[in-house]
Design an enzyme around this catalytic site. Structure first.
Site, short mmCIF file in Angstrom:
data_model
loop_
_atom_site.label_atom_id
_atom_site.label_comp_id
_atom_site.label_asym_id
_atom_site.label_seq_id
_atom_site.Cartn_x
_atom_site.Cartn_y
_atom_site.Cartn_z
N GLU A 150 5.87 10.28 30.46
CA GLU A 150 6.28 10.36 29.04
C GLU A 150 5.05 10.63 28.14
O GLU A 150 5.08 11.51 27.28
CB GLU A 150 6.96 9.04 28.67
N SER A 210 15.09 2.59 30.35
CA SER A 210 14.57 3.59 29.42
C SER A 210 15.68 4.17 28.57
O SER A 210 16.83 4.26 28.99
CB SER A 210 13.89 4.73 30.19
N HIS A 218 7.17 6.42 34.83
CA HIS A 218 8.03 7.16 33.88
C HIS A 218 7.30 7.26 32.53
O HIS A 218 7.21 8.32 31.91
CB HIS A 218 9.37 6.43 33.72
N ASN A 219 6.75 6.13 32.09
CA ASN A 219 6.06 6.13 30.80
C ASN A 219 4.78 6.95 30.85
O ASN A 219 4.42 7.59 29.86
CB ASN A 219 5.77 4.70 30.36
N LYS A 229 9.17 2.56 36.37
CA LYS A 229 9.29 2.62 34.91
C LYS A 229 7.91 2.85 34.28
O LYS A 229 7.76 3.61 33.32
CB LYS A 229 9.92 1.33 34.35
#
Ligand code: 6PG
Length: 465
Positions: free
Chosen positions: A193, A131, A189-190, A186
């Protein structure tokens, strides 16, 4: 020809920037990009940009031969079929013990499959979440590798050297867990986000009828000085001030949001695990709703104007934003905790929060708090300080919600976060009604609150005689 320490496949924005980062840190790098009509200049341009400090190839077997053994190859190609296509070209060329890593936003289940497929041929496979966008890739991304520990150890020095550094100078990279763990975190994480982005967009929606872009940028900048400090808030303040001639560029941006799928993957995973993630789901839904522009244009003609004769309380909005962010992160980390339990990955949430404090898109001051929270607790809301922060925000939260509903201002993530908080803090849910309905139409049985939980009952609910 001397052999390179590391090879990168795919010189798109992320691959090219990571290769440049590695070169700048003194690693010997080979790069490969396929040769097509539209991509034929990519390798020569990269070599020109880097003053020939790398070895460049458009022939994959020459590229593989240019690497030291065991070979370390990082694929930076679009997630999905392209990754499988590159793997099938690579596998006949690499040797047992070589390490192939995928640094794209792959689905973690694809990574799990690829780990198994390559294991049969003695090839190590790492699924590496990366990222930080172009700038991060170039100067220091956050790196989330998943896979076999021995294979990671071969890559560790390179990844630690190119990664962002946290406030104590430690690299923002850590072996997250086995096989798909890196890509799973990940993805989440998104998802977080998406929630963080939409929460800022909701704040904008509430402020914008009564405040200029400059004023909103000023408010966001002020928030960004204190405990709300985050990369996303900072860039949004800058975005609002950007001009094209006399006009604000943001006003010319079509209000249809794109997405590459990782937000919805987070929601799908959460549903599979039975973890509620309404803030993240609302952010995904808001993007889909935004895409229905034609419908919105047509239907909005039926809605009378809502004159706004009241300025929203900035203090209330700030408290709301603070509470919502904690709830958004709580949901995301809960998905990771549950997935880690299901797959027995033993993901260390404190260490994960630490590597998310720098380099990545969701880096923030709040993330630094989570590093300590997860040393003591398994869930964010188990932390009394953070829980009290939300409880203290109840009135301003409600005020903001009512204000946005009254004036018909978009509030997807704020309202879903409020409902989540409200449900979570209500002792008696509505599930007794659901259970009775299920039992009535399908004899699904129910449990009683006056009997042990392991006993189940069934009744004829419509027979009152
Ligand atoms: C990052 C970003 C990056 C990318 C997203 C965008 O961490 O650097 O998350 O991976 O910008 O995939 O995703 P959407 O296109 O779905 O918004």
């Amino acid at each position: 020809m001397t052999k390179s320490e590391v090879g990168i496949i795919g010189l798109g924005v992320m691959g090219g920037s990571l290769a440049k980062n590695m070169i700048s840190k003194g690693f010997s790098v080979s790069v490969y990009n396929r040769y097509t009509d539209t991509e034929k200049d990519i390798v020569p341009n990269f070599l020109k940009d880097t003053s020939n400090k790398a070895q460049g190839f458009t022939d994959i077997s020459q590229f593989v031969n240019s690497l030291n053994s065991p070979r370390k190859i990082l694929m930076m190609v679009t997630a999905g079929a392209a990754v499988d296509a590159v793997i099938s070209e690579l596998t006949p060329l690499v040797d047992e013990g070589d390490i192939v890593a995928d640094g794209g936003n792959s689905h973690f289940q694809d990574t799990q499959r690829r780990v198994e497929e390559l294991k049969e041929r003695g090839i190590h496979y790492l699924g590496v979440g990366i990222s930080g966008g172009e700038e991060g890739a170039l100067r220091g991304p956050c790196i989330m590798p998943g896979g076999n520990g021995d294979a990671y150890a071969q890559f560790q020095n390179i990844l630690e050297t190119i990664a962002a550094k946290d406030k104590n100078g430690n690299a923002c990279v850590s072996l997250v867990g086995p096989d798909g763990a890196g890509h799973l975190v990940k993805t989440v994480h998104n998802g977080i986000e998406y929630g963080e982005m939409q929460l800022i967009a909701d704040c904008f929606a509430i402020l914008s009828p009564t405040h200029s872009h400059e004023e909103i940028a000023g408010i966001f900048n002020q928030w960004n000085q204190g405990d709300h400090q985050s990369y996303l808030l900072g860039i949004t303040a800058a975005i609002l001030k950007k001009k094209e001639g006399d006009a604000y560029l943001i006003d010319k941006v079509l209000d249809k949001a794109g997405n590459k799928g990782t937000g919805s993957w987070t929601s799908q995973l959460a549903f599979k695990l039975g973890i509620p993630t309404p803030t993240i789901n609302a952010a995904v839904t808001a993007r889909y709703l935004s895409s229905q522009k034609e419908d919105r244009m047509k239907l909005s003609k039926n809605i009378p104007d809502h004159a706004i004769d009241e300025i929203p309380s900035i203090e209330a909005l700030e408290a709301t934003y603070r509470a919502c962010r904690i709830l958004n992160h709580h949901q995301g980390f809960e998905v990771i905790r549950a997935a880690s339990e299901m797959y027995q990955w033993n993901i260390n949430l404190s260490e994960l929060a630490r590597i998310w404090t720098e380099g990545c898109i969701i880096k923030s001051k709040l993330m630094e708090d989570f590093v300590d929270v997860f040393k003591e607790k398994t869930r964010i809301l188990d932390d009394n300080t953070l829980l009290r922060t939300i409880l203290r925000s109840e009135k301003p939260f409600l005020y903001t919600l009512i204000y946005s509903l009254k004036y018909r201002l978009l509030n997807n993530c704020i309202s879903e976060s409020y409902n989540y908080y409200s449900f979570l803090t209500t002792e008696k849910s509505t599930a007794h009604i659901i259970q009775a309905q299920r039992d009535e139409f399908g004899a699904h049985t129910y449990r009683r609150n006056d009997r042990p939980e392991n006993e189940s009952f069934t009744s004829n609910w419509t027979d009152n005689g």
